[in-house]
Design a protein around this motif. Structure first.
Motif, short mmCIF file in Angstrom:
data_model
loop_
_atom_site.label_atom_id
_atom_site.label_comp_id
_atom_site.label_asym_id
_atom_site.label_seq_id
_atom_site.Cartn_x
_atom_site.Cartn_y
_atom_site.Cartn_z
N ILE A 1 0.86 -1.18 0.00
CA ILE A 1 0.00 0.00 0.00
C ILE A 1 0.90 1.23 0.00
O ILE A 1 1.70 1.43 0.91
N ASP A 2 0.74 2.03 -1.05
CA ASP A 2 1.54 3.23 -1.26
C ASP A 2 0.94 4.40 -0.48
O ASP A 2 -0.27 4.43 -0.26
N ASP A 3 1.77 5.35 -0.08
CA ASP A 3 1.30 6.56 0.60
C ASP A 3 0.41 6.22 1.80
O ASP A 3 -0.60 6.89 2.05
N PHE A 4 0.78 5.17 2.52
CA PHE A 4 -0.07 4.68 3.59
C PHE A 4 -0.29 5.74 4.66
O PHE A 4 0.64 6.43 5.07
N ALA B 1 9.71 3.29 4.51
CA ALA B 1 9.52 4.73 4.74
C ALA B 1 9.84 5.48 3.45
O ALA B 1 10.91 5.30 2.88
N GLU B 2 8.90 6.31 3.00
CA GLU B 2 9.07 7.09 1.77
C GLU B 2 9.56 8.49 2.09
O GLU B 2 9.23 9.04 3.14
N GLY B 3 10.31 9.08 1.18
CA GLY B 3 10.69 10.48 1.33
C GLY B 3 11.67 10.72 2.47
O GLY B 3 11.62 11.73 3.15
MG MG Z 1 4.45 6.67 -2.44
#
Ligand code: MG
Ligand code: C2E
Ligand code: MG
Ligand code: MG
Length: 295
Positions: A181-184, A239-241
């Motif tokens: 799941i992206d941008d959770f 963890a994104e970004g």
């Molecule tokens: Mg994302």
């Protein structure tokens, strides 16, 4: 200007709308032509195992190499491609290109830990009954192993059409791929779908990672909660970004599994990633100094 009649205002608005529609039509035509002319490329953003500090995977990110405009970022054309349905064809191309490149790296670096390849899917693709067959074909034709492929979907997609979505996701799982799941955390807050859908990975949105590393405990509360939820459900966390060393430090202390972001590396073209892999077990410090292949 405040005195302008509603009618005049409407005309201004209308002409803007029309300009938008024309521009949109241009983009659609351009996109069709771009597919025919092979003007799309994938860039690959490294994902780092936060326990070992090594490269364990990449996320494939689509770019349009426009003859006049240069490298066009996905947000400028994917929404149009979604509206017009062209995203299905484009998405098929992305899946094939990502699996092929993944296979090239497996063959080229047989002694390295095999790279996991993550690919973004749009909601529209998930609504397509043939999606699982297309993924299967991309895997078979490339010879890329299913267990190394991750398909990223956003939370909102899971709220759309539950019965069909579950069927499609189950069919994908049967192929042996993993689902993320992206941008959770940015979508709907009902978490019950985590039990209903066969999810393997949560990608913690950048907006929560941004708050890490400070002195204020509240700012890291969401990330801490997501990681602990993920542990309970036996899901992997990405963890994104991740942009700062303080982010990395706190993510490591929270036992987040994987990090992705400009701190480690920007999205790189295939050539740049190949040179990165040519270095023996890339240390994180070396990744941070890589130049931007984008923009
Ligand atoms: Mg994302
Ligand atoms: P995403 O899947 O959440 O991808 C992460 C985005 O964050 C990428 O932007 C990446 O370049 C950017 N990013 C990574 N690390 C950092 C960081 O440390 N700081 C900041 N500020 N940004 C960072 P990009 O490549 O422009 O892609 C934007 C979105 O476009 C993606 O978000 C994804 O939703 C969509 N997208 C990209 N490629 C595809 C594709 O092949 N198919 C579909 N359906 N969507 C795609
Ligand atoms: Mg993504
Ligand atoms: Mg995002």
């Amino acid at each position: 200007r405040a005195k302008e009649a509603g009618r005049a205002r409407y005309e201004v608005f209308d002409s803007l709308m029309r300009a938008g529609a024309v521009r949109r039509l241009e983009i659609v035509n351009d996109l069709h032509r771009a597919l025919e002319r092979d003007q799309f490329v994938l860039h690959f953003q490294p994902q780092i195992d936060l326990r070992t500090n090594t490269l364990i995977g990449v996320e494939a990110l689509l770019r349009w190499v426009h003859p006049d405009r240069g490298l066009v970022p996905p947000m400028e054309f994917i929404p149009v491609a979604e509206e017009t349905g062209l995203i299905n064809e484009l998405g098929r191309w992305v899946l094939r290109a990502a699996c092929q490149q993944g296979r090239v790296w497996l063959d080229r670096f047989p002694d390295r830990q095999p790279l996991v390849m993550s690919v973004n899917l749009s909601g529209r693709q998930l609504g397509q009954p043939r999606l699982a067959d297309e993924v299967a074909a991309a895997l078979e034709d490339s010879g890329f192993p299913p267990h190394l492929l991750v398909l990223e979907i956003t939370e909102s997609v899971l709220m759309n059409d539950t019965a069909t979505t579950i069927q499609t996701l189950e069919a994908l799982k049967l192929l042996g791929v993993r689902l993320a799941i992206d941008d959770f955390g940015t979508g709907y807050s009902s978490l019950t779908y985590l039990q209903r859908f066969p999810i393997d990975i949560l990608k913690i949105d950048k907006s929560f990672v941004d708050g890490l590393g400070g002195t204020n405990l509240e700012e890291s509360a969401v990330t801490r909660t997501i990681v602990s939820l993920a542990k309970t459900l036996r899901l992997e966390t990405v963890a994104e970004g991740v942009e700062r060393s303080e982010h990395v430090r706190e993510l490591q202390s929270l036992n987040c599994d994987i990090g992705q972001g400009y701190f480690f590396a920007r999205p790189l073209d295939a050539g740049a990633l190949t040179s990165l892999m040519s270095q023996p077990d890339t240390p994180v410090a070396a990744l941070g100094v890589l130049t931007e292949a984008d923009r």
